[in-house]
Design an enzyme around this catalytic site. Structure first.
Site, PDB file in Angstrom:
ATOM      1  N   CYS A   1      37.309  38.476  43.199  1.00 47.15           N
ATOM      2  CA  CYS A   1      36.116  38.879  43.936  1.00 47.15           C
ATOM      3  C   CYS A   1      35.938  37.945  45.127  1.00 47.15           C
ATOM      4  O   CYS A   1      36.346  36.775  45.081  1.00 47.15           O
ATOM      5  CB  CYS A   1      34.906  38.830  43.004  1.00 47.15           C
ATOM      6  SG  CYS A   1      33.317  39.138  43.813  1.00 47.15           S
TER       7      CYS A   1
ATOM      8  N   CYS B   1      30.700  40.998  39.242  1.00 47.27           N
ATOM      9  CA  CYS B   1      31.381  39.742  39.560  1.00 47.27           C
ATOM     10  C   CYS B   1      31.338  38.822  38.350  1.00 47.27           C
ATOM     11  O   CYS B   1      30.271  38.593  37.766  1.00 47.27           O
ATOM     12  CB  CYS B   1      30.704  39.076  40.753  1.00 47.27           C
ATOM     13  SG  CYS B   1      31.284  37.391  41.063  1.00 47.27           S
TER      14      CYS B   1
ATOM     15  N   CYS C   1      32.833  37.431  46.910  1.00 43.95           N
ATOM     16  CA  CYS C   1      31.413  37.352  47.235  1.00 43.95           C
ATOM     17  C   CYS C   1      30.969  35.899  47.408  1.00 43.95           C
ATOM     18  O   CYS C   1      31.747  34.965  47.223  1.00 43.95           O
ATOM     19  CB  CYS C   1      30.589  38.037  46.142  1.00 43.95           C
ATOM     20  SG  CYS C   1      30.516  37.104  44.590  1.00 43.95           S
TER      21      CYS C   1
ATOM     22  N   ASN D   1      36.151  45.264  28.441  1.00 47.37           N
ATOM     23  CA  ASN D   1      37.193  46.288  28.341  1.00 47.37           C
ATOM     24  C   ASN D   1      38.130  46.158  29.535  1.00 47.37           C
ATOM     25  O   ASN D   1      37.690  46.152  30.683  1.00 47.37           O
ATOM     26  CB  ASN D   1      36.582  47.692  28.337  1.00 47.37           C
ATOM     27  CG  ASN D   1      37.611  48.785  28.087  1.00 47.37           C
ATOM     28  OD1 ASN D   1      38.017  49.019  26.956  1.00 47.37           O
ATOM     29  ND2 ASN D   1      38.056  49.443  29.143  1.00 47.37           N
ATOM     30  N   GLU D   2      39.419  46.014  29.245  1.00 45.99           N
ATOM     31  CA  GLU D   2      40.444  45.959  30.291  1.00 45.99           C
ATOM     32  C   GLU D   2      40.076  44.974  31.403  1.00 45.99           C
ATOM     33  O   GLU D   2      39.969  45.318  32.585  1.00 45.99           O
ATOM     34  CB  GLU D   2      40.709  47.348  30.865  1.00 45.99           C
ATOM     35  CG  GLU D   2      41.320  48.309  29.859  1.00 45.99           C
ATOM     36  CD  GLU D   2      41.690  49.660  30.436  1.00 45.99           C
ATOM     37  OE1 GLU D   2      42.555  50.333  29.866  1.00 45.99           O
ATOM     38  OE2 GLU D   2      41.085  50.049  31.473  1.00 45.99           O
TER      39      GLU D   2
ATOM     40  N   GLU E   1      44.521  51.109  22.742  1.00 45.05           N
ATOM     41  CA  GLU E   1      44.521  52.453  23.314  1.00 45.05           C
ATOM     42  C   GLU E   1      45.960  52.931  23.387  1.00 45.05           C
ATOM     43  O   GLU E   1      46.749  52.418  24.189  1.00 45.05           O
ATOM     44  CB  GLU E   1      43.879  52.464  24.702  1.00 45.05           C
ATOM     45  CG  GLU E   1      42.398  52.110  24.711  1.00 45.05           C
ATOM     46  CD  GLU E   1      41.774  52.228  26.093  1.00 45.05           C
ATOM     47  OE1 GLU E   1      42.364  52.927  26.961  1.00 45.05           O
ATOM     48  OE2 GLU E   1      40.707  51.620  26.308  1.00 45.05           O
TER      49      GLU E   1
ATOM     50  N   TRP F   1      43.216  60.927  35.721  1.00 48.08           N
ATOM     51  CA  TRP F   1      41.851  61.110  36.221  1.00 48.08           C
ATOM     52  C   TRP F   1      41.746  62.365  37.081  1.00 48.08           C
ATOM     53  O   TRP F   1      40.988  63.264  36.783  1.00 48.08           O
ATOM     54  CB  TRP F   1      41.426  59.886  37.033  1.00 48.08           C
ATOM     55  CG  TRP F   1      40.927  58.751  36.195  1.00 48.08           C
ATOM     56  CD1 TRP F   1      41.043  58.625  34.833  1.00 48.08           C
ATOM     57  CD2 TRP F   1      40.232  57.594  36.650  1.00 48.08           C
ATOM     58  NE1 TRP F   1      40.463  57.455  34.413  1.00 48.08           N
ATOM     59  CE2 TRP F   1      39.958  56.794  35.506  1.00 48.08           C
ATOM     60  CE3 TRP F   1      39.831  57.140  37.891  1.00 48.08           C
ATOM     61  CZ2 TRP F   1      39.280  55.575  35.591  1.00 48.08           C
ATOM     62  CZ3 TRP F   1      39.160  55.922  37.980  1.00 48.08           C
ATOM     63  CH2 TRP F   1      38.892  55.158  36.840  1.00 48.08           C
TER      64      TRP F   1
END
Length: 669
Positions: free
Chosen positions: A151, A107, A153, A141-142, A310, A318
């Site tokens: 999020c 988070c 929470c 990263n990304e 990239e 994947w």
């Protein structure tokens, strides 16, 4: 101009490093990116730090003259941290924690995670700030990848309440702004406010969230601000010890659309921006104009050259593989990046990893690590870029057309789609595509930034605009600029409430029209005619009544046949167009030609199907890129004499390109 590769020294035996470094040098690979997922190597146990492995890697590759982008590893918190501090986990929209086992499961508003991140970043920055191999930094990263910006929470809820209190001051002010009398949603205090999780009316199948739209938009802004704040902390930590440039790798507006981050705001934290460019992989195949649009967005965030951090270099996915890049495509995709503003292209990855989630994600090399045709193709590009760099610095397209990109409008439209099949980014692409087809570079802008460098500004579905942005557009038009608004523009205030003024609301005076009625098209089409020729609307039709504007397009079918669909209004020295409907691709091309000519732009000079033409400059030397995306040869007519800067051949009248071939032309003296 140069190439690089994403490299993971921790994945390979040290004996292999020498082979990799020698192959990189041979291929003219100048830079590698390392370390973005290595937290558990730096800190295998809480408070126990190990840096020897990174010391050795930096020293080793530095000896070969290979520069390094050094990453902070906050994208992958280790298992011991999750076990000891489970409060750092993100919660999804249903309130369930995103468990350990993938990445990006933290988070942004977790105080614990921010402290842990800052501590490790400090140690890394302090240790490596002066290392001669390092030339730049990447934080995280990304950011926002895979729906991880928002999020739900308790930490986010508490911070959101504070964010709202600072924005609105009193709960009465918030209630009035949100219109909480609807559905009995009145709040007595900021402590009563919940973050907008999935409620009783939540229905992802029909793009229905059900929560108050003003609350939702504020939460989306808050989450974006949280990412920016988290990122700023990492950037500031590095800057305490290093004066090298700092960046992070952003995502595209197609496959990964909707990260939920305002990239214009986020980019202000970086010295330069980068992005990850995957064209044909498990999740789809992007069309050339879509990739070009994404490059245009990247160069537009800071109005300066960018990197591809990239760049696809092999078949990837994947759980399933996308197609292997046809011979020539790696070179073609690289030059598309360079033509559109990239000065460094870093291939992901150097070699396919034999283990882990991405074991099917191929790099330049296969799992066996042996030279192959992709390595040969990348080596060719490296040699060409080496030579081109003797004549050119970083190139940027000369854009005379701009499209206003509003993240507020994007998020608002994701909350209320308006009509089936309508998507903000897809509509922007519809406006971008015809200019791409005709070799006319396009930038993306905010409504508030300087527009005077452009001859034509397009504002598709600019649903809401700040007072500053509205004034800026008015000033641009008054001074002689050409502006186009589309349907659903100007209809909301900045709180995501519908305006009570007649559509197009805040732009009514500028456009000189009122919309008497509108027809959201569901399972039908409507015919149109106008300066764009004959066309068909498939999603939306405004029935436009001119007030001070002149009619230049009408509907020819349905109950509003004969009514206006497009108008033009004289404002000072400029013109404001209003297009009350969507148009098919052929009509959009005719519209682009019409508007471009009105703005004094030479149109349709290089139109060949499947060929991208980009007019670029480094400020001193010019370059005309011709890129062939076809699986067959093409001949493109030229109006002048050129030198092909790759082959050094003279080009007269025509240039012929083989399948997936590239020409970079410089006008002959």
């Amino acid at each position: 101009m140069r190439i690089g590769a994403d490299y993971y020294p921790e994945h390979w035996e040290k004996e292999r490093w020498k082979t990799d470094a020698e192959m990189m040098v041979k291929a003219n690979i100048k830079v590698i990116r390392i370390g973005e997922f290595a937290w558990s190597l730096y800190e295998p146990e809480e408070g126990k730090y190990e840096f020897d492995w990174m010391d050795e890697a930096l020293d080793f590759f530095g000896k070969y003259g290979i520069k390094v982008v050094m990453c902070t590893p906050s994208a992958t918190p280790p298992k011991w941290m999750i076990d000891k501090y489970p409060d750092i986990l993100q919660n999804d929209i249903h309130g369930n924690p995103k468990l350990f086992g993938t990445r990006k499961h933290y988070c942004f508003n977790s105080e614990t995670y921010r402290e842990k991140t800052k501590k490790l970043n400090t140690l890394i920055a302090k240790r490596y700030a002066k290392h001669p191999a390092i030339e730049a930094w990447q934080v995280d990263n990304e950011l926002g990848w895979s729906n991880t910006t928002r999020c739900y929470c308790k930490s986010c809820e508490n911070r959101f309440r504070s964010w709202l209190k600072e924005k609105y001051g009193t709960i009465d002010n918030l209630n009035k702004t949100y219109g909480t009398t609807f559905w009995s949603q009145t709040y007595r205090s900021f402590e009563e406010l919940n973050i907008p999780k999935a409620g009783a009316c939540y229905d992802t199948c029909h793009d229905t969230q059900g929560q108050n739209p003003a609350l939702l938009l504020d939460y989306y802004r808050f989450c974006s601000d949280s990412v920016v704040e988290f990122t700023k902390e990492s950037v500031d930590t590095i800057k305490e010890y290093s004066d090298l440039p700092i960046t992070s790798n952003l995502l595209d507006a197609a496959i990964n659309s909707g990260t939920g981050i305002d990239y214009f705001k986020l980019s202000k934290e970086f010295d330069f921006v980068t992005w990850d460019n995957y064209i044909e992989f498990q999740w789809g195949k992007a069309k050339p104009e879509t990739v070009s649009r994404d490059h245009a967005l990247l160069r537009s965030y800071k109005k300066k050259p960018f990197w591809v951090m990239e760049q696809q270099s092999g078949p990837c996915g994947w759980s399933k593989l996308g197609p292997t890049p046809t011979p020539g495509k790696l070179r073609l995709w690289t030059y598309q990046s360079v033509a559109n503003g990239a000065d460094t292209v870093v291939y992901f990855r150097w070699r396919a990893c034999p283990f882990g989630t991405e074991e099917l994600w191929h790099g330049i090399l296969n799992h066996d690590g042996k030279p192959n045709r992709r390595y040969a193709e990348v080596s060719r590009v490296g040699a060409e870029m080496e030579e081109l760099s003797k004549n050119y610095r970083a190139l940027m397209p000369r854009a005379r057309v701009a499209i206003i990109k509003s993240f507020d409008s994007e998020w608002s439209q994701s909350i209320h789609r308006q009509v089936e099949g309508l998507y903000y980014d897809s509509l922007l692409l519809d406006y971008y595509r015809p200019f791409w087809n005709m070799g006319i570079p396009v930038d993306f802008v905010t409504a508030e930034e300087d527009l005077n460098r452009y001859d034509l500004v397009l504002a598709p579905m600019l649903m809401m605009v700040s007072d500053e942005g509205k004034k800026n557009i008015e000033t641009y038009a008054q001074a002689g600029g050409k502006v186009l608004f589309s349907f659903r523009s100007g209809i909301k205030d900045m709180y995501n409430n519908m305006l009570t003024e007649t559509v197009p609301g805040v732009f009514a005076d500028l456009a000189g029209v009122e919309v008497e009625d509108y027809d959201p098209l569901l399972e039908k089409t409507t015919a149109t005619t106008g300066v764009f020729g004959n066309g068909m609307a498939h999603m939306w039709c405004d029935i436009v009544k001119p007030v001070t504007a002149k009619v230049i397009g009408k509907y020819t079918s349905d109950f509003y046949a004969g009514e206006a669909c497009m108008t033009v209004n004289q404002i000072g020295k400029g013109e404001v167009y209003y297009l009350g409907c969507d148009l098919d691709e052929k009509a959009m091309k005719m519209l682009a030609v019409y508007l471009g000519r009105k703005a004094g732009i030479d149109m349709d000079l290089y139109k060949v199907d499947g060929v991208e033409v980009v007019d670029a400059t480094d400020g001193t030397n010019d370059a005309l890129f011709i890129l062939n995306y076809n699986d067959h040869s093409v001949i493109v007519s030229m109006e002048r004499s050129y030198e092909n800067m790759i082959t050094h051949e003279t080009v007269e009248n025509v240039v012929e390109l083989k399948p997936y071939d590239v020409a970079i032309l410089k006008e002959a003296n």
